[in-house]
Design a protein around this motif. Structure first.
Motif, mmCIF file in Angstrom:
data_model
loop_
_atom_site.group_PDB
_atom_site.id
_atom_site.type_symbol
_atom_site.label_atom_id
_atom_site.label_comp_id
_atom_site.label_asym_id
_atom_site.label_seq_id
_atom_site.Cartn_x
_atom_site.Cartn_y
_atom_site.Cartn_z
ATOM 1 N N VAL A 210 0.862 -1.170 0.000
ATOM 2 C CA VAL A 210 0.000 0.000 0.000
ATOM 3 C C VAL A 210 0.902 1.225 0.000
ATOM 4 N N ASN A 211 0.503 2.250 -0.717
ATOM 5 C CA ASN A 211 1.281 3.483 -0.745
ATOM 6 C C ASN A 211 1.159 4.230 0.571
ATOM 7 N N TYR A 212 2.234 4.864 0.979
ATOM 8 C CA TYR A 212 2.292 5.576 2.254
ATOM 9 C C TYR A 212 1.163 6.592 2.400
ATOM 10 N N ASP A 213 0.828 7.302 1.301
ATOM 11 C CA ASP A 213 -0.179 8.368 1.366
ATOM 12 C C ASP A 213 -1.587 7.895 1.037
ATOM 13 N N SER A 214 -1.769 6.623 0.711
ATOM 14 C CA SER A 214 -3.096 6.098 0.372
ATOM 15 C C SER A 214 -3.942 5.933 1.636
ATOM 16 N N PRO A 215 -5.278 5.986 1.485
ATOM 17 C CA PRO A 215 -6.128 5.728 2.651
ATOM 18 C C PRO A 215 -5.850 4.335 3.215
ATOM 19 N N ALA A 216 -5.785 4.238 4.516
ATOM 20 C CA ALA A 216 -5.544 2.928 5.129
ATOM 21 C C ALA A 216 -6.657 1.953 4.789
ATOM 22 N N SER A 217 -7.857 2.475 4.588
ATOM 23 C CA SER A 217 -8.994 1.611 4.249
ATOM 24 C C SER A 217 -8.779 0.877 2.934
ATOM 25 N N SER A 218 -7.955 1.445 2.043
ATOM 26 C CA SER A 218 -7.682 0.787 0.773
ATOM 27 C C SER A 218 -6.842 -0.472 0.966
ATOM 28 N N ALA A 219 -6.227 -0.608 2.134
ATOM 29 C CA ALA A 219 -5.400 -1.779 2.430
ATOM 30 C C ALA A 219 -6.144 -2.824 3.249
ATOM 31 N N LEU A 220 -7.437 -2.605 3.495
ATOM 32 C CA LEU A 220 -8.184 -3.510 4.364
ATOM 33 C C LEU A 220 -8.165 -4.943 3.840
ATOM 34 N N GLY A 221 -8.408 -5.104 2.545
ATOM 35 C CA GLY A 221 -8.376 -6.438 1.955
ATOM 36 C C GLY A 221 -7.008 -7.080 2.087
ATOM 37 N N ALA A 222 -5.956 -6.265 1.884
ATOM 38 C CA ALA A 222 -4.591 -6.780 1.994
ATOM 39 C C ALA A 222 -4.275 -7.183 3.436
ATOM 40 N N ILE A 223 -4.768 -6.418 4.408
ATOM 41 C CA ILE A 223 -4.536 -6.762 5.816
ATOM 42 C C ILE A 223 -5.190 -8.095 6.142
ATOM 43 N N ASP A 229 -2.459 -15.425 5.566
ATOM 44 C CA ASP A 229 -1.185 -15.953 5.057
ATOM 45 C C ASP A 229 -0.038 -15.821 6.054
ATOM 46 N N GLN A 230 -0.295 -15.168 7.200
ATOM 47 C CA GLN A 230 0.724 -14.918 8.214
ATOM 48 C C GLN A 230 1.908 -14.132 7.637
ATOM 49 N N THR A 231 1.574 -13.083 6.888
ATOM 50 C CA THR A 231 2.596 -12.179 6.359
ATOM 51 C C THR A 231 2.283 -10.765 6.823
ATOM 52 N N SER A 232 2.488 -9.771 5.970
ATOM 53 C CA SER A 232 2.287 -8.387 6.351
ATOM 54 C C SER A 232 2.046 -7.559 5.088
ATOM 55 N N PRO A 249 -0.210 -7.583 10.893
ATOM 56 C CA PRO A 249 -1.220 -8.192 11.760
ATOM 57 C C PRO A 249 -0.656 -8.631 13.100
ATOM 58 N N PHE A 250 0.642 -8.931 13.156
ATOM 59 C CA PHE A 250 1.259 -9.353 14.406
ATOM 60 C C PHE A 250 1.248 -8.216 15.421
ATOM 61 N N THR A 251 1.373 -6.976 14.952
ATOM 62 C CA THR A 251 1.286 -5.821 15.839
ATOM 63 C C THR A 251 -0.165 -5.419 16.072
ATOM 64 N N LEU A 252 -0.956 -5.456 15.006
ATOM 65 C CA LEU A 252 -2.358 -5.057 15.085
ATOM 66 C C LEU A 252 -3.141 -5.943 16.054
#
Length: 415
Positions: A210-223, A229-232, A249-252
């Motif tokens: 996800v791009n640093y300046d993109s809305p975090a909500s745009s990364a919801l599917g990726a999260i 997948d136990q990645t990040s 996800p390990f921090t979240l």
């Protein structure tokens, strides 16, 4: 001879000292799951479909016919669920949904295995996609702990007993457990373990970004995908393609459910600061509050303000004291900040600031397999980002790919 001893190990050997699973019935609600997650010293709950028939049955028939672990959930599942557009508007209503809405449709991720399952068979199951192996263990609960569990069960009728029929308890065996076990016999894998991750071909270029300046909500599917997948999720600078950090996800998993408000209102870069700074900065908290007001998200705003003012969102009788051992405190980077006022607090950042710009667990293509293993285990993650000297992302190395290398080496030992 040493190789033979390694091959003779069973999955039961990986269960020594592991605590029994905390469990929840499939009949529970998301609210029940949230309450229990806030009252236990673990980040995950096992979800069970049980028909509790306490007649005399064999161990195997009970597992197969009467009770089955069908999945696992953690705080990240709840946070992502509440972050969805419909649920962020009415979090209280969303919390009353059945807990089944949090479960992954991938039934392969959790597998029941017998204690006598061989180490090689366990590795094969993980390579095939199993994330957690559910293993029966003997019940060692004290009468005191049983009384505490009984009290909690009376408060939450949907909270399934940790001890099942015949005094049987269960534990997880994870990818990390297997990697840690193999590391203790790493000399047997010479010279493979000394080879670079690049030469072994285990760097995967298929990464979530996800791009640093993109809305975090745009990364919801990726999260959500990275959790399964136990990645990040890599936070990158699109202009230069450099790794700036990650949404892990390990921090979240150590955040409060009100992190859903942060995902819905912040940029990816701000979200990274929100969850990975030992506590969200005050200016970030104020920004989340202001944007919730702008969007008229009253339900989530009330939750968020209750969190920021320190008001407990769950009854105190559901809380249970922490009983982490000093060894656990040394192993976990979160242990000292995991609980505060019976609530999950933000964890201290575990980011390995190896480079000047990338705040994530990183290595280089020339890093050895054993060095990457140690790095991941030290930081309690199942992956390591691979970058170049300029911080551009090459890919990611996962435990599952490491296990493929070790499995091939074991095959040569067998033959």
């Amino acid at each position: 001879m040493a190789a033979g001893r390694l091959l003779a190990h069973e999955v039961a050997d990986l269960c020594l000292g592991k605590p029994p699973l905390k469990s929840l019935s499939i009949s529970a609600t998301v609210r029940d799951a949230l309450t229990v997650l806030k009252s236990i010293d673990d980040t995950h709950l096992s979800i069970w479909s049980c028909c509790h028939n306490y007649s005399s049955v064999s161990h195997q028939s009970f597992i197969k016919n009467d009770c089955q672990c069908i999945g696992k959930i953690c705080m990240v599942d709840i946070i992502c669920y509440l972050s969805k557009e419909n649920n962020i508007k009415s979090p209280s209503l969303a919390l009353d949904s059945p807990v089944s809405v949090l479960l992954s449709l991938d039934s392969v991720s959790v597998r029941h295995v017998d204690r006598a399952t061989s180490l090689v068979e366990a590795i094969d199951l993980i390579i095939e996609g199993a994330q957690h192996l559910v293993v029966p263990i003997s019940s060692r609960s004290t009468m005191n702990s049983r009384r505490k569990q009984s009290s909690l069960h009376q408060e939450l009728s949907s909270f399934a007993p940790t001890t099942h029929s015949g005094g049987i308890e269960f534990c997880w065996v994870t990818q990390e457990d297997v990697i840690r076990f193999l590391l203790s016999s790493i000399a047997l894998f010479s010279p493979t373990a000394a080879f670079s991750v690049e030469s072994l071909g285990i760097i995967s270029p298929d990464i979530l970004t996800v791009n640093y300046d993109s809305p975090a909500s745009s990364a919801l599917g990726a999260i959500m995908t990275s959790l399964v997948d136990q990645t990040s999720v890599a936070v990158i600078d699109d202009d230069d393609g450099l790794l700036i950090g990650e949404i892990s996800p390990f921090t979240l998993a150590y955040c409060d459910e009100t992190a859903a408000a942060a995902i819905s209102t912040l940029s990816a870069g701000d979200l990274m600061a929100y969850i990975d700074c030992g506590g969200p900065p005050e200016e970030i908290m104020n920004l989340v509050e202001a944007r919730l007001k702008e969007r008229n998200l009253k339900g989530m705003l009330d939750e968020f303000l209750a969190y920021s003012s320190g008001i407990p969102l769950i009854p105190s009788e559901f809380s249970s004291p922490s009983s982490s051992s000093s060894e656990d405190d040394e192993m976990s980077p979160y242990s000292s900040t995991m609980k505060a006022n019976n609530r999950f607090s933000r964890s201290s950042s575990y980011s390995a600031r190896i480079t000047r710009r990338a705040e994530a667990i990183v290595c280089y293509p020339g890093s050895s397999l054993v060095a990457v293993m140690i790095q991941a285990i030290t930081h309690r993650v199942s992956y390591v980002w691979v970058i170049e000297e300029d911080c551009s992302v090459v890919g990611i190395v996962r435990f599952s790919r490491m296990l493929e290398i070790f499995r091939a080496h074991l095959e040569r030992m067998i033959n």
